[in-house]
Design an enzyme around this catalytic site. Structure first.
Site, PDB file in Angstrom:
ATOM      1  CG  HIS A 183      -1.903  -1.122   1.618  1.00  0.00           C
ATOM      2  ND1 HIS A 183      -2.827  -1.566   0.361  1.00  0.00           N
ATOM      3  CD2 HIS A 183      -2.018  -2.536   2.161  1.00  0.00           C
ATOM      4  CE1 HIS A 183      -3.463  -2.846   0.878  1.00  0.00           C
ATOM      5  NE2 HIS A 183      -2.918  -2.725   2.057  1.00  0.00           N
ATOM      6  CD  GLU A 221      -5.470  -5.042  -0.670  1.00  0.00           C
ATOM      7  OE1 GLU A 221      -6.428  -3.455  -1.377  1.00  0.00           O
ATOM      8  OE2 GLU A 221      -5.108  -5.073   0.249  1.00  0.00           O
TER       9      GLU A 221
END
Length: 266
Positions: A183, A221
């Site tokens: 992330h 994601e």
């Protein structure tokens, strides 16, 4: 694929050791008795000696444990301080990664997480106290390596690198023991140009692959409506596997293969 060839006078044992250590790929016969050693560009970029500045996780032998019902290799403790450094001639700059230090980085982390454009995707706004507790939780979680990204030692971004096997992402695909995900928050607007975006992206992927050669895939994601990030990842070699539904978000599941990454330009 670009190949570097070097001729030198050295004993055969040197060639064997150099190839076994991953410095070169092959040895060619030479009529004058010298050694001709060849190294592919992909081999050059996969040797950690030039870029890793802390011990890699690869040295830990597989020993399996459970996180809840998830069986996975026991992860090594994360190192303190700098872990990766790379000079970027095209930008005349140096990119580096270091493990986050709450005493040093809390104020910047708090400011970045409270930015409107960051809060929309991360949903992690909060006070200094709340963010200090969050960072302590990340540093205590063996699944995660929280990192600060710097250009010329100036912090500009926060990264969370995680092992997929024990993460919430695991049930959604054929997860392998050493798959990794990530992330990102880019908190300083002056470092958000396309050149620097590609530089930190390639360097972060490089670090994850160097840290453990058993890592063959990197997963992403992003939220399904983060179309800008999704399209960028596709342009850099990530394949879109499918869309998935977490409790807190719908996401695009994307994957980058090690072989593809090292065969392209870094």
């Amino acid at each position: 694929s670009v190949v570097l060839s070097i001729n030198l006078k050295a004993p055969q044992a040197f060639a064997v050791a150099a190839i076994r250590q991953g410095v070169f790929d092959t040895q060619l016969p030479s009529a004058d008795g010298s050694l001709e050693l060849q190294c592919r560009r992909a081999t050059f970029w996969q040797n950690p000696l030039a870029w890793l500045t802390a011990p890699a996780s690869v040295h830990t032998a597989p020993h399996y444990c459970f996180s809840g019902e998830k069986r996975h290799p026991q992860r090594p403790p994360i190192p303190a301080g700098e872990v990766y450094r790379r000079h970027l001639p095209g930008l005349n700059s140096t990119f580096s990664l270091r493990t986050i230090d709450p005493d040093r980085d809390l104020e910047a982390f708090n400011r970045w997480m409270n930015l409107e454009q960051v809060a929309y995707f991360w949903e992690q706004t909060g006070s200094l106290e709340e963010h200090a507790a969050y960072l302590r939780e990340m540093l205590d979680d063996p699944r995660v390596h929280p990192l600060i990204g710097c250009f010329d030692d100036e912090p500009f971004a926060y990264f969370e690198v995680y092992w997929c096997k024990e993460d919430r992402i695991a049930p959604f695909y054929d997860v392998a023991d050493y798959d990794r995900g990530w992330h990102v928050v880019v908190g300083e607007s002056k470092h958000q140009g396309v050149g620097k975006l590609k530089a930190w992206f390639n360097s972060l992927m490089h670090y994850m692959y160097l840290d453990d050669p058993r890592t063959q895939r990197i997963l992403g994601e992003p939220r399904i409506d983060h179309t800008r990030q999704i399209e960028f990842l596709k342009s850099q070699g990530f394949g879109h596997l499918k869309d998935i539904q977490f409790v807190h978000k719908k996401a695009a599941l994307l994957r980058l293969e090690r072989e593809y990454f090292f065969e392209r330009s870094l």
